[in-house]
Write an enzyme that holds these catalytic residues in place. Structure first.
Site, PDB file in Angstrom:
ATOM      1  N   ASP A 225       4.937  -2.429   2.097  1.00  0.00           N
ATOM      2  CA  ASP A 225       4.819  -2.973   0.745  1.00  0.00           C
ATOM      3  C   ASP A 225       6.173  -3.079   0.041  1.00  0.00           C
ATOM      4  O   ASP A 225       7.011  -2.187   0.154  1.00  0.00           O
ATOM      5  CB  ASP A 225       3.926  -1.991  -0.039  1.00  0.00           C
ATOM      6  N   GLU A 299       6.585  -7.087   3.400  1.00  0.00           N
ATOM      7  CA  GLU A 299       6.297  -7.928   2.238  1.00  0.00           C
ATOM      8  C   GLU A 299       7.550  -8.082   1.384  1.00  0.00           C
ATOM      9  O   GLU A 299       8.029  -7.124   0.779  1.00  0.00           O
ATOM     10  CB  GLU A 299       5.194  -7.285   1.386  1.00  0.00           C
TER      11      GLU A 299
HETATM   12  C1  NOJ Z   1       2.757  -5.344  -3.622  1.00  0.00           C
HETATM   13  C2  NOJ Z   1       1.274  -5.159  -3.516  1.00  0.00           C
HETATM   14  O1  NOJ Z   1       0.753  -6.162  -2.696  1.00  0.00           O
HETATM   15  C3  NOJ Z   1       0.733  -5.204  -4.924  1.00  0.00           C
HETATM   16  O2  NOJ Z   1      -0.652  -5.286  -4.956  1.00  0.00           O
HETATM   17  C4  NOJ Z   1       1.242  -3.996  -5.654  1.00  0.00           C
HETATM   18  O3  NOJ Z   1       0.854  -4.062  -7.004  1.00  0.00           O
HETATM   19  C5  NOJ Z   1       2.771  -3.923  -5.594  1.00  0.00           C
HETATM   20  N1  NOJ Z   1       3.312  -4.221  -4.301  1.00  0.00           N
HETATM   21  C6  NOJ Z   1       3.222  -2.548  -5.944  1.00  0.00           C
HETATM   22  O4  NOJ Z   1       2.879  -1.676  -4.898  1.00  0.00           O
END
Ligand code: NOJ
Length: 579
Positions: A225, A299
């Protein structure tokens, strides 16, 4: 000399052959994202859970999918619905128990489905043991988070101001005062999500142990993430201070909004890439033990050249699959065939040779694909992601062309929307519409729960748009999707070359070709009108081909034979032809 050259050439040929023939599971996968809260509820409390996922695995299997990625299932106060983790090695009680997780693993294994977990390295929770220990400066935990003294307030000697102007992605200051430690902590997301400090070797090792814990339980890898946020500048390089970030060029942003500033000190810092390489080494050490490659997906909503850095470099392997968000960012309802070809070419051009591409149509943070593009284009988008080389990511419900739910301000739960405090415009920031429960059938609450409450309201169209209806219908989004998932396993889609053409402004065609194998052509009509085209410019194609799959609104019959030099496509037609 001659023998040596021949041997060299042979060696090269072999190397090339190995590279192309022995694709590993993750290089050809369809990865299905499950948002646990909204997939299936097994105990009637209106919240999806692990046993619900286990029950729903058959759907994944039936669709032909062999890998799932679960958004966070860990213990969490749920301010950001699981992305605020208070214990990285425990299961959130409303999702079940560790035994339920183990059962899910056993059942997945039985069905031949690999499980990828979310790894949220950037932040923890301010309601966690680690945070309390750190706030109390307990030995070993002092530096787990980013702590800093405030600045004196020139107008009030009894007050301190945040150390810098840094912002939270969910609006407002990124710093929060902690009365116990008498310092501010930094949070790139919600106040409840304090950033972890990767300049502390103890924390680095602690997080590696988190990875080991789940790998030892048999998971096939991680989706990592918010990776660009991992490091901030080292204050040592700035005279012990956290410098203010400059203004960004977005003139329409107000000072509380994240994009008001250019995040030169809080994003994409150099040590981030090395940390990814270290995690990759850790994953590879598991493969060395048992021969099963583990996968890392990262991500990063970053410019494409930075995204590519996650793949690794000449000396280090990094992320197997840095998410390709170009479909999300670059394709709209209005994109024509040329625009889409350009977006595809962009990724293929920048991607380092020998790496694996991936195609993301949606996730829990963006409006649903069928709403962004219009439901009439949903089959086209699914077809593109599945026919293109590499990995296709499917967010739960995309296989049905599920559309966004509609939520009132009162029903809204996402912190990104709630923090706007704006009952009129909240929906522009809300991620709730993409998170409404999955539509299993047309019964009460769409078969999502046996109870009479759902944590987010269902999208209104669930009676007509659901899995059961689409299985029963002679043609459906689901059936089209499933046909192409099956085709994706064939050699030509795993290994074949790609040639893409905007045949007209409206019609996009992708050819996948491999000597001695069948050839596949996917054709999309992006226009609301009929389009007549010829495939003659793909010179290797025969004069007739078979319709392998045809979209919901297509007039082409599956199995029929067509003349490649003269095809008339219906509005928003999507078809896959094969030799
Ligand atoms: C990316 C995640 O996909 C999202 O849902 C989240 O709010 C943020 N990162 C913080 O972890």
């Amino acid at each position: 000399m001659r023998t040596f050259c021949c041997a060299g050439v042979l060696f090269l040929v072999c190397l090339t052959t190995i590279a192309f023939c022995d694709k590993q599971w993750w290089q050809k996968a369809v990865i299905y994202q499950i948002y646990p809260r909204s997939f299936k509820d097994s105990n009637g409390d209106g919240i999806g859970d692990l046993n619900g996922i286990t029950q729903g695995l058959q759907h994944v299997k039936d669709a032909g999918i062999e890998t799932i990625w679960l958004s966070p299932i860990y213990k969490s106060p749920m301010y950001d619905f699981g992305y605020d983790i208070s214990n990285f090695k425990e299961i959130q009680p409303e999702y079940g128990t560790m035994q339920d997780f183990d059962n899910l693993m056993t059942e997945s294994k039985r069905l031949g489905i690999r499980v990828v977990l979310d790894f949220v390295p950037n932040h923890g929770s301010n309601e966690s043991d680690w945070f309390d220990l750190s706030a109390n400066r307990t030995r070993g935990y002092e530096n787990y988070f980013i702590w800093a003294d405030g600045k004196p307030d020139p107008n009030n000697p009894n007050k301190v101001l945040p150390p810098s102007n840094w912002l939270s992605a969910f609006r407002g200051s990124g710093w929060e005062y902690n009365a116990i430690r008498k310092q501010f902590y930094f949070h790139q997301f919600a106040i409840a999500q304090p950033d972890l400090n990767y300049r502390d070797p103890l924390l680095v090792e602690e997080m590696k142990n988190v990875l080991r814990f789940w790998l030892d339980k048999g998971v096939a890898g991680f989706r990592v993430d918010a990776i660009p946020h991992l490091f901030e500048i080292d204050p040592k390089d700035f005279g012990g201070k956290y410098p203010d970030e400059p203004r960004a060029n977005f003139i329409d942003k107000v000072p509380e909004e994240f994009d008001y500033l250019d995040h030169i000190y809080t994003q994409n810092q150099e040590p981030t890439y090395d940390m990814v390489y270290q995690w990759r080494d850790l994953l590879d050490s598991y493969e060395k033990k048992d021969g099963m490659p583990r996968v890392m997906l990262t991500e990063a909503y970053t410019p494409v050249k930075l995204t590519m850095r996650y793949y690794g470099n000449a000396t280090h392997n990094g992320s197997h699959l840095p998410f390709n968000f170009e479909f999300l960012r670059g394709i709209t309802k209005d994109s024509d065939a040329r625009d889409i070809k350009f977006i595809i070419d962009k990724w293929m051009t920048y991607m380092p040779l020998g790496r694996t591409a991936n195609w993301v149509n949606g996730n829990h943070d963006n409006n649903r694909m069928a709403s962004r593009h219009g439901i009439e284009r949903a089959d086209i988008m699914n077809m593109l992601a599945l026919v293109l080389p590499g990995v296709a990511l499917t967010y739960q419900g995309e296989e049905l062309a599920m559309t966004d739910g509609e939520l009132t301000w009162e029903e809204t739960k996402d912190p990104a929307a709630c923090n706007t405090n704006d009952p009129i415009n909240y929906y522009k920031s809300s991620r709730d519409p993409a998170r409404t429960p999955f539509h299993w059938d047309d019964s009460a609450n769409a078969g999502f729960t046996t109870g009479n409450f759902t944590w987010l309201p269902l999208a209104k169209n669930y009676k007509e748009l659901n899995l059961k209806v689409q299985i029963a219908a002679p043609k459906s989004h689901y059936k089209f999707y499933k046909d192409i998932v099956a085709l994706k396993k064939e050699k030509v889609l795993v290994e074949g070359d790609l040639e893409s053409k905007a045949l007209t402004n409206d019609v996009l065609a992708l050819m996948r070709y491999l000597p001695n194998e069948k050839t596949v052509v996917a054709i999309a009509n992006l226009s609301p009108k009929d389009s007549t085209i010829s495939l003659d410019s793909f010179r290797v194609l025969p004069s007739t081909m078979k319709v392998y799959a045809s979209s919901l609104n297509s007039k082409f019959e599956k199995g029929s034979t067509v003349q490649t030099s003269n095809l008339t496509l219906s509005p928003y037609d999507a078809i896959v032809l094969s030799t």
